[in-house]
Scaffold this active site. Structure first.
Site, PDB file in Angstrom:
ATOM      1  N   ARG A   1     -33.182  23.791   3.466  1.00 13.29           N
ATOM      2  CA  ARG A   1     -33.473  25.147   3.957  1.00 13.29           C
ATOM      3  C   ARG A   1     -34.572  25.054   5.015  1.00 13.29           C
ATOM      4  O   ARG A   1     -35.660  24.560   4.739  1.00 13.29           O
ATOM      5  CB  ARG A   1     -33.946  26.027   2.804  1.00 13.29           C
ATOM      6  CG  ARG A   1     -32.856  26.369   1.804  1.00 13.29           C
ATOM      7  CD  ARG A   1     -33.286  27.518   0.926  1.00 13.29           C
ATOM      8  NE  ARG A   1     -32.331  27.769  -0.148  1.00 13.29           N
ATOM      9  CZ  ARG A   1     -31.216  28.481  -0.015  1.00 13.29           C
ATOM     10  NH1 ARG A   1     -30.909  29.014   1.148  1.00 13.29           N
ATOM     11  NH2 ARG A   1     -30.413  28.672  -1.050  1.00 13.29           N
TER      12      ARG A   1
ATOM     13  N   ASP B   1     -22.579  33.746  -2.017  1.00 11.06           N
ATOM     14  CA  ASP B   1     -23.026  35.145  -2.066  1.00 11.06           C
ATOM     15  C   ASP B   1     -22.047  36.101  -1.371  1.00 11.06           C
ATOM     16  O   ASP B   1     -22.113  37.306  -1.579  1.00 11.06           O
ATOM     17  CB  ASP B   1     -24.402  35.293  -1.395  1.00 11.06           C
ATOM     18  CG  ASP B   1     -25.451  34.380  -2.009  1.00 11.06           C
ATOM     19  OD1 ASP B   1     -25.236  33.920  -3.142  1.00 11.06           O
ATOM     20  OD2 ASP B   1     -26.484  34.126  -1.362  1.00 11.06           O
TER      21      ASP B   1
HETATM   22  O1  F6P Z   1     -27.446  31.581  -1.173  1.00  7.83           O
HETATM   23  C1  F6P Z   1     -26.926  30.897  -2.246  1.00  7.83           C
HETATM   24  C2  F6P Z   1     -27.858  30.944  -3.421  1.00  7.83           C
HETATM   25  O2  F6P Z   1     -27.283  30.201  -4.469  1.00  7.83           O
HETATM   26  C3  F6P Z   1     -28.219  32.347  -3.878  1.00  7.83           C
HETATM   27  O3  F6P Z   1     -27.214  32.930  -4.648  1.00  7.83           O
HETATM   28  C4  F6P Z   1     -29.500  32.078  -4.603  1.00  7.83           C
HETATM   29  O4  F6P Z   1     -30.328  33.229  -4.594  1.00  7.83           O
HETATM   30  C5  F6P Z   1     -30.125  30.979  -3.791  1.00  7.83           C
HETATM   31  O5  F6P Z   1     -29.082  30.346  -3.093  1.00  7.83           O
HETATM   32  C6  F6P Z   1     -30.861  29.950  -4.604  1.00  7.83           C
HETATM   33  O6  F6P Z   1     -31.531  29.127  -3.715  1.00  7.83           O
HETATM   34  P1  F6P Z   1     -32.087  27.684  -4.042  1.00  7.83           P
HETATM   35  O7  F6P Z   1     -30.926  26.742  -4.132  1.00  7.83           O
HETATM   36  O8  F6P Z   1     -32.961  27.362  -2.911  1.00  7.83           O
HETATM   37  O9  F6P Z   1     -32.775  27.775  -5.362  1.00  7.83           O
END
Ligand code: F6P
Length: 356
Positions: free
Chosen positions: A73, A135
């Protein structure tokens, strides 16, 4: 022709299947083709981490979960900020693109990823993107890949909870992913026969939830299944400013909305309440057959856009057809569940409560 691919943001089912769709189509149509894989999303593009991929790298990955390239990210809001290390990220990404002599950069990602993809496109890079996320909240496409596979997982969780909830006459609060959108909870909630579905787009009233549980008890239904989106909010919270909301959530003693609801429900009803949080299980593992087909269609359509030099577009699905959607129309827009969505209306008609 030289292209590079990168996967960015949270992973999901179908990333490899989509890259395979792009690559196989191009290998079949172009003799002189070089494909680079950028490591860990935009991070690799900034740091110049990549490898040359071979035709064989795209074999045997249709059903493989995750991403063969790795992902990370990289928040869009920080992309144009020069941090302590002094790196100009946008400049660095352009340098990697130019160093490789790319004809096109293929980017697979969700909302944040598309903002950066649009920025790179505005900076003159040839970019084609593909809509990834469990999502399903990307504007410009009826469906994103990963969404249907995640529905399968979340539905199976609800199904399994259903049997144990029935045996014990318990209330179960099942927390479903989806960030600020309720699509995944709505679809898996309906598919799993949830009694109450709580999504961010429809703020809930705890008293309405209590009434619904009491109604079920009066009908001799001793258990209830509540599918709650991780981003669900109460009516009170919906009236707060962004700052007030942040503050109030930071003071919440429970680790997530499902646990808060469970505490509240236990307090106002005489039922035993349990919580289930499937979390990242929802985006792990193999894409389901629907996604394998969608990814193949998306990937092969993207290859067509590349050969036709129709850059600056995201591949989407509109009314069953693959389409090209201009990146500047997609970037920065969320696709939320409309209050009058047909699935919401049908759910209401069969007696599912939205806590409103
Ligand atoms: O965007 C996909 C997702 O799985 C969302 O549903 C969730 O809020 C987020 O990513 C979780 O993010 P991470 O993998 O950074 O914990």
């Amino acid at each position: 022709m030289k292209i590079a691919m990168l996967t960015s943001g949270g992973d999901c089912q179908g990333l490899n299947a989509t890259m395979r769709g792009v690559a196989k189509t191009l290998y079949n149509e172009i003799d002189d083709l070089t494909i680079y894989g950028i490591t860990d999303g935009y991070k690799g593009l900034i740091e110049g981490n990549y490898r040359k991929l071979k035709k064989e790298d795209f074999s045997g990955i249709l059903t493989l979960g995750g991403t063969i390239l790795g992902t990370s990210r990289q928040p869009f809001k920080k992309m144009q900020i020069i941090e302590e290390n002094g790196v100009d990220k946008v400049k660095a990404m352009k340098e990697t693109y130019n160093k490789l002599g790319l004809d096109c950069l293929v980017i697979l990602g969700g909302n944040g990823t598309h903002k950066t993809a649009n920025l790179l496109s505005c900076e003159g890079l040839n970019v084609i993107t593909l809509p990834k996320t469990i999502d399903n909240d990307l504007w410009g496409t009826d469906v994103t890949f990963g969404f249907h596979s995640a529905i399968d997982v979340a539905t199976e969780v609800i199904d399994r909870i259903h049997t144990t909830a029935t045996s014990h006459g318990r209330i179960f609060v099942i927390e479903i992913m989806g960030h600020k959108a309720g699509w995944l909870t709505l679809y898996s909630g309906i598919a799993g026969g949830a009694d109450i579905i709580l999504i961010p787009e429809i703020p809930y009233d705890i008293n309405k939830i209590k009434c619904e549980i009491e109604k079920r008890t009066a009908e001799n239904k001793g258990f209830s299944i509540i599918a709650v989106a991780e981003g669900a909010i109460s009516v009170e919270e919906s009236k707060m400013s962004k700052k007030e909301f942040k503050q109030s959530r930071s003071e919440m003693k429970q680790s997530s909305i499902a646990y808060r609801l469970a505490d509240e429900i236990a307090e106002i009803t005489n039922h035993e309440v349990r919580v289930a949080v499937p979390g990242h299980v929802q985006r792990g593992g193999a894409p389901n057959p629907y996604d394998r087909v969608l990814c193949t269609r998306f990937g092969s359509y993207a290859a067509g856009l590349i050969t036709e030099k129709r850059f600056g577009n995201m591949v989407g699905l509109k009314n069953g057809e693959t389409v090209a959607v201009p990146l500047n129309e997609v970037a920065g827009k969320l696709k939320n569940v409309p209050a009058d969505d047909q699935a919401v209306m049908a759910a209401r008609k069969v007696g599912i409560s939205f806590g409103d």
